[in-house]
Design an enzyme around this catalytic site. Structure first.
Site, PDB file in Angstrom:
ATOM      1  N   SER A  42       0.879  -1.177   0.000  1.00  0.00           N
ATOM      2  CA  SER A  42       0.000   0.000   0.000  1.00  0.00           C
ATOM      3  C   SER A  42       0.911   1.220   0.000  1.00  0.00           C
ATOM      4  CB  SER A  42      -0.913  -0.011   1.215  1.00  0.00           C
ATOM      5  OG  SER A  42      -0.164   0.117   2.380  1.00  0.00           O
ATOM      6  N   MET A  61       4.450   2.481   4.704  1.00  0.00           N
ATOM      7  CA  MET A  61       3.959   1.477   3.766  1.00  0.00           C
ATOM      8  C   MET A  61       3.683   0.156   4.486  1.00  0.00           C
ATOM      9  SD  MET A  61       6.230   0.543   0.448  1.00  0.00           S
ATOM     10  CE  MET A  61       6.351   2.250  -0.077  1.00  0.00           C
ATOM     11  N   CYS A  62       2.643  -0.557   4.080  1.00  0.00           N
ATOM     12  CA  CYS A  62       2.477  -1.900   4.610  1.00  0.00           C
ATOM     13  C   CYS A  62       2.383  -2.890   3.453  1.00  0.00           C
ATOM     14  CB  CYS A  62       1.291  -2.008   5.562  1.00  0.00           C
ATOM     15  SG  CYS A  62      -0.318  -1.984   4.813  1.00  0.00           S
ATOM     16  N   LYS A  63       2.633  -4.145   3.798  1.00  0.00           N
ATOM     17  CA  LYS A  63       2.547  -5.201   2.795  1.00  0.00           C
ATOM     18  C   LYS A  63       1.246  -5.953   3.027  1.00  0.00           C
ATOM     19  CE  LYS A  63       4.843  -9.351   1.128  1.00  0.00           C
ATOM     20  NZ  LYS A  63       5.989 -10.253   1.298  1.00  0.00           N
ATOM     21  N   THR A  79       0.927  -6.587   6.952  1.00  0.00           N
ATOM     22  CA  THR A  79       2.014  -6.499   7.912  1.00  0.00           C
ATOM     23  C   THR A  79       2.548  -5.082   7.870  1.00  0.00           C
ATOM     24  OG1 THR A  79       2.556  -8.755   7.328  1.00  0.00           O
ATOM     25  CG2 THR A  79       4.183  -7.569   8.632  1.00  0.00           C
TER      26      THR A  79
END
Ligand SMILES: *[C@@H]1O[C@H](CO)[C@@H](O)[C@H](O)[C@H]1NC(C)=O
Ligand SMILES: *[C@@H]1O[C@H](CO)[C@@H](O)[C@H](O)[C@H]1NC(C)=O
Length: 188
Positions: A42, A61-63, A79
């Site tokens: 994201s 940022m996240c995954k 995450t």
């Protein structure tokens, strides 16, 4: 006379509802769920919610890994780095009659949101739009930019800004998220 009025009212309502169904919650035409699965980052977000505007510059940022959920919906496992620790959160999206459009029941807010994959080419990016459907968070709007890589091209960021504006979100509500120094890399 009364019957004619009813017919007219009915046609107007159909017209209004018809417009709402196409906009702004429309989804990628011929949405292919299989091609949408797998890991995303994201990389951009936008919302006019006051809590979001207050903390948008502290987010990173996240995954998010997308897998199918049993009921034909999607399971989004994210995450992210929070208070120097890696955290994981699962969001389950329920299917609707329209491919690419989902509903999300927020246990935290006690409200229902629509979530649509409005545009994607599956290989590089996806643009999602979420809005509150009822309850105290009916006004909620959020646009998200998902990228297959942590480093989206400048052109993609511009396209996302244009997408946000088309959804009624102004430039000052947009944030492009920095990469955290841990949590989202493959080897972790
Ligand atoms: C956010 O924008 C939507 C649509 O323009 C509006 O209905 C809503 O009231 C706004 N919410 C806030 C908190 O400003
Ligand atoms: C969602 O997916 C993750 C793995 O991607 C899995 O561990 C978890 O059990 C799933 N949750 C539900 C409710 O399906």
């Amino acid at each position: 006379m009364a019957a004619r009025n009813m017919l007219w009212v009915g046609l107007v309502l159909l017209g209004v509802l018809g417009t709402q169904a196409n906009d702004p919650n429309s989804a990628q035409p011929h949405f292919l769920i299989d091609k949408f699965l797998g890991p995303w980052y994201s990389v951009g977000l936008a919302s006019n919610a006051s809590w979001f505007l207050e903390k948008k510059n502290t987010l990173s940022m996240c995954k998010t890994t997308v897998v199918p959920s049993g009921d034909g919906g999607l399971n989004l496992t994210s995450t992210f780095l929070r208070k120097n620790q890696c955290e994981t959160r699962v969001v389950l999206l329920q299917p609707t009659a329209h491919p690419g459009q989902y509903t999300y029941h927020s246990p935290h807010w006690g409200s229902v949101h629509s979530v649509s994959v409005v545009e994607t080419n599956y290989e590089e990016y996806a643009m999602l739009f979420s809005k509150g459907l009822d309850g105290p968070h009916q006004d909620f709007r959020m646009a998200s930019l998902y990228s297959r890589t942590q480093t989206p091209k400048a052109e993609l960021k511009e396209d996302f800004a244009a997408f946000c504006k088309s959804q009624g979100l102004t430039e000052d509500t947009i944030v492009f998220l920095p990469q955290p120094d841990k949590c989202i890399n493959e080897q972790e």
